[in-house]
Scaffold this active site. Structure first.
Site, PDB file in Angstrom:
ATOM      1  N   SER A  30       0.862  -1.179   0.000  1.00 41.78           N
ATOM      2  CA  SER A  30       0.000   0.000   0.000  1.00 41.78           C
ATOM      3  C   SER A  30       0.895   1.223   0.000  1.00 41.78           C
ATOM      4  O   SER A  30       1.774   1.355   0.859  1.00 41.78           O
ATOM      5  CB  SER A  30      -0.906  -0.001   1.237  1.00 41.78           C
ATOM      6  OG  SER A  30      -1.778   1.109   1.210  1.00 41.78           O
ATOM      7  N   GLU A  31       0.692   2.117  -0.971  1.00 45.65           N
ATOM      8  CA  GLU A  31       1.666   3.191  -1.182  1.00 45.65           C
ATOM      9  C   GLU A  31       1.783   4.156  -0.022  1.00 45.65           C
ATOM     10  O   GLU A  31       2.739   4.933   0.052  1.00 45.65           O
ATOM     11  CB  GLU A  31       1.388   3.944  -2.490  1.00 45.65           C
ATOM     12  CG  GLU A  31       0.050   4.612  -2.594  1.00 45.65           C
ATOM     13  CD  GLU A  31      -0.973   3.755  -3.316  1.00 45.65           C
ATOM     14  OE1 GLU A  31      -1.831   4.334  -3.997  1.00 45.65           O
ATOM     15  OE2 GLU A  31      -0.920   2.519  -3.190  1.00 45.65           O
ATOM     16  N   ASN A  32       0.823   4.139   0.914  1.00 46.42           N
ATOM     17  CA  ASN A  32       0.960   5.023   2.071  1.00 46.42           C
ATOM     18  C   ASN A  32       1.891   4.443   3.138  1.00 46.42           C
ATOM     19  O   ASN A  32       2.120   5.080   4.164  1.00 46.42           O
ATOM     20  CB  ASN A  32      -0.410   5.333   2.681  1.00 46.42           C
ATOM     21  CG  ASN A  32      -1.099   4.108   3.241  1.00 46.42           C
ATOM     22  OD1 ASN A  32      -1.017   3.032   2.654  1.00 46.42           O
ATOM     23  ND2 ASN A  32      -1.787   4.249   4.355  1.00 46.42           N
ATOM     24  N   SER A  49       8.303   3.679   0.657  1.00 42.24           N
ATOM     25  CA  SER A  49       7.206   3.091  -0.106  1.00 42.24           C
ATOM     26  C   SER A  49       7.250   3.513  -1.566  1.00 42.24           C
ATOM     27  O   SER A  49       7.169   2.677  -2.477  1.00 42.24           O
ATOM     28  CB  SER A  49       5.873   3.502   0.515  1.00 42.24           C
ATOM     29  OG  SER A  49       4.798   2.934  -0.193  1.00 42.24           O
TER      30      SER A  49
END
Length: 223
Positions: free
Chosen positions: A55-57, A97
């Protein structure tokens, strides 16, 4: 007494798409799931622990959506859903990330779309005249992931085709979509144009053509 046969249960097209998309994931891959429909994919993996969900966060190894009794306000995915973390997973900062994305370490990104062209152009962030905060992380994922798979309904809510000869909406990325999975079909797209590689459901090739703006060829065995 009503003796008429009951209608078969309606199949949720979103789950048809997610189930088929799960077959594209190989053991050990790092995959990124876009907002909405793609988040259903892990439920259909043969082994949910066989792939690392990014998840990019800032989560590597995101697990299933959290149960109501286990919600943690500090643990959400990029779409704002409360999630869990798989054993061995990690919480990382945004630089790490997005560094994973920019270095090409994401094997597959599954993205929703407003439109996809026959040559793999993607439009998934803006309808002109609508309010939108920004393009988000989808642009970098579409540019840098090793493989981009679009999971989306075949037509929009007005019945208009979403698989186009050319996108008419603002592009997120040009020529990056490798595969399109809808509730009716699986397509490969690229410089050579669009190719139907698998039919899902009962529609014939002719019926699929009626709801697809772009011309496409048909792979052996897909007819």
């Amino acid at each position: 007494m009503n003796t008429s046969p009951s209608s078969p249960p309606r199949v949720d097209p979103r789950r048809v798409i997610a189930q088929r998309a799960a077959r594209e994931v190989a053991r050990g891959q790092v995959i990124n799931l876009g907002i909405g429909l793609p988040t259903l994919i892990p439920a259909y993996l043969d082994d949910p622990a066989s792939a690392w969900v990014h998840s990019e966060n800032g989560i590597v190894g995101a697990g299933a959506l959290a149960r109501p009794q286990d919600l943690d306000s500090q643990l959400i995915d990029a779409g704002g859903g409360y999630v869990s973390v798989m054993p061995g997973g990690a919480i990382v900062d945004s630089a790490t990330s997005f560094g994973m994305i920019r270095r090409g370490l994401i094997d597959i990104t599954f993205l929703g779309a407003l439109q996809v062209s026959a040559h793999g152009d993607l439009a998934n962030w803006l309808v002109p005249g609508s309010l939108m905060a920004g393009i988000g992380g989808g642009a970098e994922l579409a540019q840098k992931a090793r493989r981009v798979i679009v999971t989306m309904p075949h037509v929009d809510k007005h019945g208009r085709p979403k698989i186009m000869t050319r996108c008419t909406l603002p592009l997120t990325a040009r020529g990056r979509v490798a595969t399109i999975i809808t509730e009716h079909a699986v397509f490969a797209c690229g410089e050579g144009g669009l190719r139907l590689v698998e039919r899902l459901g009962a529609l014939s090739v002719a019926q699929i053509r009626e709801i697809t703006e772009a011309e496409f060829s048909v792979a052996e065995g897909a007819a």
